[in-house]
Scaffold this active site. Structure first.
Site, short mmCIF file in Angstrom:
data_model
loop_
_atom_site.label_atom_id
_atom_site.label_comp_id
_atom_site.label_asym_id
_atom_site.label_seq_id
_atom_site.Cartn_x
_atom_site.Cartn_y
_atom_site.Cartn_z
N HIS A 64 5.36 -54.45 7.83
CA HIS A 64 4.83 -53.42 6.94
C HIS A 64 4.22 -52.28 7.75
O HIS A 64 3.84 -52.46 8.92
CB HIS A 64 3.75 -54.02 6.03
N GLU A 66 1.31 -50.88 7.63
CA GLU A 66 -0.04 -51.15 8.12
C GLU A 66 0.00 -52.03 9.36
O GLU A 66 -0.76 -51.80 10.32
CB GLU A 66 -0.87 -51.87 7.04
N CYS A 94 -0.94 -54.55 0.48
CA CYS A 94 -0.69 -55.84 -0.14
C CYS A 94 -1.73 -56.85 0.38
O CYS A 94 -2.55 -56.52 1.24
CB CYS A 94 0.73 -56.31 0.19
N CYS A 97 -1.52 -57.39 4.26
CA CYS A 97 -2.07 -56.29 5.06
C CYS A 97 -3.59 -56.18 4.90
O CYS A 97 -4.29 -55.87 5.86
CB CYS A 97 -1.37 -54.99 4.72
#
Length: 158
Positions: A64, A66, A94, A97
């Site tokens: 992801h 992040e 999410c 993260c």
């Protein structure tokens, strides 16, 4: 590294500036046919990490935006803790993260648009480190529009 020195003088303008840079990262993901989320980590007005979704390209569900930005920032600083740093991310993180941000001990998270289905605040806002400040809604329309366009295009492909 980008440097922007008005962070302390005008925090709202700084948040918008850095969110625009996170949007640039999201556009890179969009161009790669990745879910268009971008993130940057800023420390004392300097960008020390950046990332965008690479889950398809790397065939890695943890890639992801992040996570990419956290890794880059930790490498820049030479340590795993991101105290006195801010994460700017175009879409609310999410659960994974948000959990990773806990372990980095990041000082602030600033996000653009809410993630109604998988955003961590829908589940439990206490996933963040107790000292982490949270701010949402920065350039939310622009951030959300990029996601909407991406998924509209995906539905047309089916």
């Amino acid at each position: 590294m980008s440097y922007y020195n008005f962070e302390d003088k005008d925090p709202a303008a700084a948040d918008e500036h850095f969110m625009r840079l996170a949007l640039n990262e999201a556009r890179l993901a969009f161009e790669k046919d990745e879910i268009p989320i971008g993130a940057i980590v800023v420390c004392q007005g300097k960008i020390i990490g950046r990332g965008h979704n690479l889950t398809e390209q790397l065939n890695d569900v943890t890639a992801h935006a992040e996570m990419q930005a956290f890794t880059a920032a930790a490498q820049t600083l030479g340590g795993k803790y991101l105290k006195d740093c801010t994460l700017y991310v175009t879409i609310e993180p999410c659960i994974m993260c948000a959990g990773a941000s806990y372990w980095t001990q990041i000082s602030r998270i600033v996000y653009g648009a809410r993630e109604e289905k998988r955003g961590f605040t829908r589940i439990n806002q206490n996933l963040l480190h107790p000292k982490t400040l949270l701010k949402g809604g920065i350039l939310s329309e622009e951030c959300g529009a990029l996601m909407s366009t991406f998924f509209k295009n995906k539905r047309r492909e089916i």
